[in-house]
Design an enzyme around this catalytic site. Structure first.
Site, short mmCIF file in Angstrom:
data_model
loop_
_atom_site.label_atom_id
_atom_site.label_comp_id
_atom_site.label_asym_id
_atom_site.label_seq_id
_atom_site.Cartn_x
_atom_site.Cartn_y
_atom_site.Cartn_z
N LYS A 64 -0.51 12.04 5.01
CA LYS A 64 -0.13 11.17 6.22
C LYS A 64 0.30 9.73 5.61
O LYS A 64 1.56 9.37 6.02
CB LYS A 64 -1.61 10.86 6.80
CG LYS A 64 -1.11 9.78 8.16
CD LYS A 64 -2.61 8.77 8.08
CE LYS A 64 -2.40 7.62 7.18
NZ LYS A 64 -3.36 6.62 7.35
N LYS A 112 0.82 -1.35 0.02
CA LYS A 112 -0.01 0.01 0.21
C LYS A 112 0.75 1.44 0.00
O LYS A 112 0.44 2.00 -0.65
CB LYS A 112 -0.61 -0.04 1.09
CG LYS A 112 -1.86 1.23 1.24
CD LYS A 112 -2.84 1.42 0.23
CE LYS A 112 -3.49 2.68 0.27
NZ LYS A 112 -4.69 2.80 1.32
#
Lengths: 308, 308, 308, 308
Positions: free
Chosen positions: A253, A185
């Protein structure tokens, strides 16, 4: 499911009761897809309105993590960040404190790979079968059930979880042991941010030269420069439409995860790191709530081309 | 042809006799596709062996630019760099000196947009109809006739040239006036180089974390990180197979065009420029003759992961 | 001391007994300078050989933090990284557990500003007067007592600590409240790494053009390009002499502090971040134990100019 | 003069009559310093007002290049860019057309090294002794006669020119053959731009953390982070005072020389190239007429900290 996988051993029963914790933008439609696929799903969210809304769509409502987890074969969590995952899984009243041994615990949040590994180890010590299974595809993919799901964990546990995961995604791939899902990811977020930045630079370059960018995107998409970012984000970028399907501040983030994981592995990522600075700058400029494709604004301002 | 275009005026006859100058890796299969499409094509190349080879495939052979151009309705040139284009078009014995007024002159080389504009102006002063029409899709696209062709020039001239161009490419788009084709090609090369670099960084990152990159690429390709570069180049990059379909040194040349054109337009391209430095470094390291996807080697060496 | 400062209030006595924890490459000569300046210094180091060596140079030897701290007016710590500082200050047998209320605790390590602030808050809650006072100037500055010391903490505490600090450094400046010393040290490491990279790029550029770099450095140093890095590191860089005065792996650690602190403050540092990637790459290539000026090796390899 | 140099051969007479072409911000005070040093100086500038102003300060005024050059032992040119140098030296009515064989021709402009070499070759073919001698130190150095002068050309010619050059600069170093002066000037501009960017990033970082930047600069300047840029430009940068001593648009031009010369030599300059993009962006944002230290504005805007 695109990767060929062996048939799971006959004795492993299909999970039927699923606890779903985290009914946000992504979690809600994912949980609803589980309901549609015939699972008994008990949902929990910190804000009870969301739990109620889930109940209105065929789910069961729980008023605590403990209540949701009780009796579940599989527990799914999808919450914002590493500390949230640690709280919901490891907390005194969290999942690990209440799940029965043997339960599948599938964290679908996007967090640091090392946190994912630590949490999986902790779960294993309690007899739980923990997977990290972050997703790609955004809100549309969550609604349509066409998410890409990158799974880390033991082969047998991934197999056991497949029926659940395939109710939410069209591409479900085990990419390695615990943490590997989060690592992939991270790579996904690296490439996506970079591709957005490149399309942004190309569009500003073309506009500065007075080229028709709609036609240009048609021909660019037909050659080696084609990408999902160009197809899905290009038209909105050309029109400066930045309604968020994925907010820049969330991508910021995630790029923090990428750079931390690269540092941990001793890998230099010069271009990804530079792009991460620009994503951070976009947020710092007050645009964290726009779609991540608003990197275009930053590129055009850099060249003095912004509307004032 | 993907973009809708108005029917050309009835009175403009379809070009039938085409001169083709530059029978290299790209030019040869493109010229052969013109022959297959029924055009009378006379080829010329500086090295006569190539001209002979073209003649063996149904073309006519010329032993000079003048001989090729004589009687042609359309002249196509595809040569390595800006100075070559200037020589073959503007030289004393070049195309402009021999082409009849009204001839379509289609330069399909990748050169600087300002050179393309200057050459078109010069041609217009002599009554010629000059187009810049660089291509994307590589040798496979040239052979299969599926190139993307980005065309700059007057609308009527592009329409007149369409039958010729559509015999070589499946996407033919007029992107603007003279030079616009080259500008879009520059944007194409910017995005492609950047996408390769990002896939390279992602692969090195994943390998350093011990992730199975084949499975990772499957799941990355299914989400927002998907791209033509990932699909076409990813497998070979994973296997460190860098047989050139497009050489790094040529991409380095093209990125020189990108940075020059950006400078001319007053546009900052921080990421593209950094990638251009790495493509230059790859060449400087002696790998200019590898495929451009060999940027992977540079990324892994930077992190001390190269095989020694 | 370069900055004018008000006279300390008369009632504050000069510290006379100093505990010094961390007798490494930097700490040892700093502690010895305190001895020379007339302080009673009790040293402690985890490896007792260093404590003994300090005793041989006029210090007193302690075999525990508690023993060193007992009766001290001021405690100085200088250890490798944030976790070491937390352990030595906050640990069960650490400084805070044994220091008398009112003691000056001066941490001269290079750590994260937020850790420095947290530690200072913790100390204040126990009635201690904690300062962060990292240094610049390397081993030579530590030996000669010419360090630059950037101090964060309350004005009165800095004044009370001045006699101690001025025995070790020639530039002692209070730059703000707790953590500010570390923030300025981070800025220092940002600039130093960047200046090294720029000198490296300039030298490789000049060598590639066949220019005499010794003469070039003379003339560069006389103009606006002059810097302490060019003066102190340039000659060794030209000769490829990378005996460490400050190891690349330590600078890599410090640049991690810079990027984390920038992220915390919402500041984009595109060039510093890129340089940080290269410092990390140098370490990843196995050169973490060379001087940080070995960035030159990385730059020349990038351009294929390294000796093989 | 800082570098030791052999005594020039006795038979070479000191130049006494100097033609000075280009009486701009830099040229005027340099020419005046030659007058003060006792040379007979004839000045020429395209705008006659400047020539008259020079005459008012003790020079002789010429109304053409030919008139200035006639009878001169040495000709100095200092004009904006490569094409200007080519025009004034090689033009039909230029220096080379009128200078007597054996004349020293000293070009002090900042231009491309390859142009400098080409011009020198052309001059040599006419029996002229051409040097490239660009300067560093800005307007203050030009006025005070403390410029750093980096000279490329034959050793004997540099020796012959020394009396002239030393009247304008305090550091005069022959750095190699023709073009080497320009190469070193390019390295100078690379380092200066980079140092400005780093100080800008450090200042924005410190401000974002609420640190007193005046005190911070004091302590930074005392350590390894010290530089001429920090000393000379730091105070004005802190106060956002960007009255130009060297305009950003000129530095942008010079960085174009750097990147072209790096490309020519096959050298990758990742950080310098990124800084060059930011200098170009500063110009594109409409600040080309500010001092180059206005890179600070760009850095703070990137982080959303600009005054609106």
């Amino acid at each position: 499911m695109t990767a060929a996988t062996p048939t799971p051993p006959a004795e492993e029963p299909r999970p039927s009761r699923v606890a779903f914790i985290g009914l946000g933008t992504m979690g809600m439609p994912m949980a609803v897809n589980l309901v549609k696929a015939g699972f008994q799903v008990t949902g929990y969210n910190r804000s009870p309105q969301k739990t109620e809304r889930f109940a209105a769509q065929g789910g069961a409502a729980a008023d605590s993590v403990a209540a949701a987890v009780r009796g579940a074969d599989a527990v799914i969590t999808i919450v914002p960040d590493s500390p949230d995952v640690e709280a919901v899984l490891l907390g005194a009243d969290g999942v690990f404190a209440h799940a029965a041994p043997g339960t599948l615990v599938i964290d679908m949040s996007t967090i640091r790979p090392d946190t994912a590994r630590a949490v999986a180890d902790e779960g294993a010590a309690r007899g739980l079968r923990v997977l990290d299974a972050p997703v790609s595809g955004g809100e549309p993919g969550a609604i349509e059930g066409t998410l890409s799901i990158m799974v880390g964990g033991a082969e047998a546990d991934v197999q056991a979880a497949r029926p659940v995961l395939e109710a939410m995604g069209s591409t479900v791939v085990r990419v390695g042991p615990s943490g590997a899902g989060q690592t992939v990811k991270a790579a996904n977020q690296l490439i996506v941010a970079g591709n957005i930045q490149l399309v942004a630079e190309a569009l500003v370059f073309l506009e500065a030269h007075g080229v028709d960018t709609e036609r240009a995107c048609t021909v660019l998409g037909g050659g080696l420069a084609g990408s999902t970012v160009l197809n899905r984000k290009g038209p909105a970028m050309r029109e400066r439409s930045f309604q968020p399907s994925f907010r820049a501040e969330l991508h910021h983030k995630d790029l923090g995860i990428v750079t931390a994981a690269a540092r941990e592995a001793g890998v230099a990522l010069p271009v990804a790191t530079l792009v991460a600075q620009f994503m951070g700058a976009l947020k710092a400029q007050g645009h964290g709530d726009l779609d991540h494709s608003a990197l275009l604004l930053l590129v055009e301002r850099l060249s003095g081309r912004a509307p004032r």
